[in-house]
Write a protein that holds these residues in place. Sequence first.
Motif, PDB file in Angstrom:
ATOM      1  N   ASN A 155       0.853  -1.186   0.000  1.00 25.56           N
ATOM      2  CA  ASN A 155       0.000   0.000   0.000  1.00 25.56           C
ATOM      3  C   ASN A 155       0.894   1.244   0.000  1.00 25.56           C
ATOM      4  O   ASN A 155       1.170   1.848   1.038  1.00 25.56           O
ATOM      5  N   LYS A 156       1.345   1.594  -1.169  1.00 13.79           N
ATOM      6  CA  LYS A 156       2.316   2.701  -1.309  1.00 13.79           C
ATOM      7  C   LYS A 156       1.695   4.052  -0.920  1.00 13.79           C
ATOM      8  O   LYS A 156       2.369   4.918  -0.359  1.00 13.79           O
ATOM      9  N   LYS A 157       0.424   4.220  -1.229  1.00 14.18           N
ATOM     10  CA  LYS A 157      -0.243   5.473  -0.877  1.00 14.18           C
ATOM     11  C   LYS A 157      -0.278   5.659   0.636  1.00 14.18           C
ATOM     12  O   LYS A 157      -0.042   6.761   1.152  1.00 14.18           O
ATOM     13  N   ALA A 158      -0.517   4.574   1.369  1.00 13.80           N
ATOM     14  CA  ALA A 158      -0.549   4.651   2.834  1.00 13.80           C
ATOM     15  C   ALA A 158       0.840   4.979   3.378  1.00 13.80           C
ATOM     16  O   ALA A 158       0.972   5.744   4.345  1.00 13.80           O
ATOM     17  N   ILE A 159       1.886   4.421   2.761  1.00 13.20           N
ATOM     18  CA  ILE A 159       3.254   4.717   3.199  1.00 13.20           C
ATOM     19  C   ILE A 159       3.557   6.203   3.004  1.00 13.20           C
ATOM     20  O   ILE A 159       4.084   6.872   3.891  1.00 13.20           O
ATOM     21  N   GLU A 217       1.448   8.737   2.662  1.00 17.34           N
ATOM     22  CA  GLU A 217       0.598   9.633   3.442  1.00 17.34           C
ATOM     23  C   GLU A 217       0.788   9.494   4.951  1.00 17.34           C
ATOM     24  O   GLU A 217       0.819  10.494   5.677  1.00 17.34           O
ATOM     25  N   ASN A 218       0.929   8.247   5.423  1.00 10.53           N
ATOM     26  CA  ASN A 218       0.928   8.017   6.872  1.00 10.53           C
ATOM     27  C   ASN A 218       2.324   7.994   7.491  1.00 10.53           C
ATOM     28  O   ASN A 218       2.511   8.455   8.613  1.00 10.53           O
ATOM     29  N   ILE A 219       3.275   7.432   6.761  1.00  9.59           N
ATOM     30  CA  ILE A 219       4.637   7.357   7.298  1.00  9.59           C
ATOM     31  C   ILE A 219       5.462   8.558   6.863  1.00  9.59           C
ATOM     32  O   ILE A 219       6.139   9.194   7.675  1.00  9.59           O
ATOM     33  N   LYS A 221       4.197  11.308   5.609  1.00  7.10           N
ATOM     34  CA  LYS A 221       3.433  12.533   5.875  1.00  7.10           C
ATOM     35  C   LYS A 221       3.366  13.471   4.671  1.00  7.10           C
ATOM     36  O   LYS A 221       3.466  14.692   4.804  1.00  7.10           O
ATOM     37  N   TYR A 246      -2.865  -0.582  -5.151  1.00  2.75           N
ATOM     38  CA  TYR A 246      -2.953  -1.491  -4.006  1.00  2.75           C
ATOM     39  C   TYR A 246      -4.102  -2.459  -4.249  1.00  2.75           C
ATOM     40  O   TYR A 246      -5.267  -2.065  -4.288  1.00  2.75           O
ATOM     41  N   ALA A 266       6.078  -1.624   7.554  1.00  3.85           N
ATOM     42  CA  ALA A 266       4.788  -1.525   6.863  1.00  3.85           C
ATOM     43  C   ALA A 266       4.737  -2.482   5.670  1.00  3.85           C
ATOM     44  O   ALA A 266       3.707  -3.132   5.420  1.00  3.85           O
ATOM     45  N   ASP A 280       2.167  -5.590   5.014  1.00  7.84           N
ATOM     46  CA  ASP A 280       1.374  -5.726   3.785  1.00  7.84           C
ATOM     47  C   ASP A 280       1.598  -7.082   3.132  1.00  7.84           C
ATOM     48  O   ASP A 280       0.649  -7.713   2.626  1.00  7.84           O
TER      49      ASP A 280
END
Length: 521
Positions: free
Chosen positions: A302-306, A308-310, A312, A339, A378, A382
Amino acid sequence: MKIREFLPLFIITLFFWCFGTVQSATPKDVLVVGQIAEPKSLDPATITAVNDFRIVMNIYDGLTRYKDGSLEVEPALAKSWDISKDGTVYTFHLRENITFHDGTPFNASAVKFNFDRMLNKKHPYHDVTGPFPLSFFFSSVEKVTVVDEYTVRFQLKEPYAPFLSNLAYPTGLIVSPEAVKKYGEDFGRNPVGTGAYKFVEWESNQRVVVEKNQDYWDGVPKLKAVIFRPITNSNTRVTEMLSGGLDIMVETPPDSLQIFRKKSGFTVYEQAGPHLWFLILNMKEGPFTDIRMRHAVNYAINKKAIVENILKGTATVANSPTPAAFAWAHNDNLEPYPYNPQKAKKLIKEAGYKGAELTFYITEGGSGMLAPKAMGTAIQADLAKIGLDVKIQTFEWNTFLSKVNDGLEGKADMAEMAWMTNDPDTLPYLALRTDAWPDKGGFNSGYYSNPEVDKLLEKARRSTNQQKRAEYYKKMQKIVYEDAPWAFIANWKQNAVSRANVKNFKLQPSFFLLLHDVEKQ
């Protein structure tokens, strides 16, 4: 040593004796820079990490350099040059009356010595000071000839588009021949160049100290000295910055950027550049010899989550081996792998994967690695969701580089990696060609091989027509995207934080720290 020459070193020594590693304020005219890792060497021809580049760019000069704020080249130690019509002969006219920090003259013979020691295996200092991992940059050079004291000629085997740009890269920086002869294999810890700052000392895992070059050809620097401190733990680096132990901190953890944006007394800098964070997949042995397994990994993360969330929002999702910052050469038609864990599971089933444990190399921190532990964890999570049991092995940066650069065969199934580059040629040529496998001296640690990619990369570097080069690179990206030897994760926007009294500091798209004009008020 004269009193004037002794003062900067005295100030530095007194500073650390009095204040240790954390203090309320650093001395005026002494800049303290928080780096992410200990340098491996200060011999520019033997290093590969931007962490080391940030130091050596202030000690040495090249024949060319990048213009402020761009990757376009301009004259440096060479005041001008001529290029033959067929693009194979470069004649450089050198600046006169420049000396190295050891007092020896800079001239055409010094230039020839530098490139001969890299490229000529019979040169007396080739084995003594090597290996030279990025000598690939100059593999097109057939011979270097001294025309006269201040004229040097490079004969290329064929036209090579990135040549002038590569001369501006650290691998092309000019070192003192006499210092190489004096220090031999220890030259990397006793660097001598012509740059804005002169080397003073390197205390392992503590600091590298340089002082201003009073005779610098391009103007005397404003600062008396610069101290580069390796602080691998990101939280410690942030604490040092907040408490006054640092004047500048590079590669600020994403979580901390907001702290410095909101807190008075600090300035946050951001600059887009050609960066790629990716996973190398071992195609020599194990499950990733099957393209379906490689595709599964790309769909599972989940590259988008990385991002955005990690990270920032300090990066964007990557889609190919060519960083998006190379707008003219980047293939915008390739959508990042979405994803899709269900599709990943289906591919794994089709591949008949039996579920053996996979080994994943990650690092504690390093040049361009962003948040390697958090990102690695992360990714591990995944992959667990699609049935891949991944065991993480963590190493400090220089150990990690040695292990990965030697190739993953017999060691790991996958590894993190990040590159910052100066030209679309650099990363794929050094890390995706068949002839760049580790046993051939390259950085293709996952042993990818595709003859069509090899051909396109050779054509692109020989072409002096940027439009044609772009066509070749875009075709290459499509093939690599489909072959998936890597999982493409993120393109980063570099950052740094300085104290408010630091003036004239800026980030460069090259990712170098250029401190000649920086001062403290």
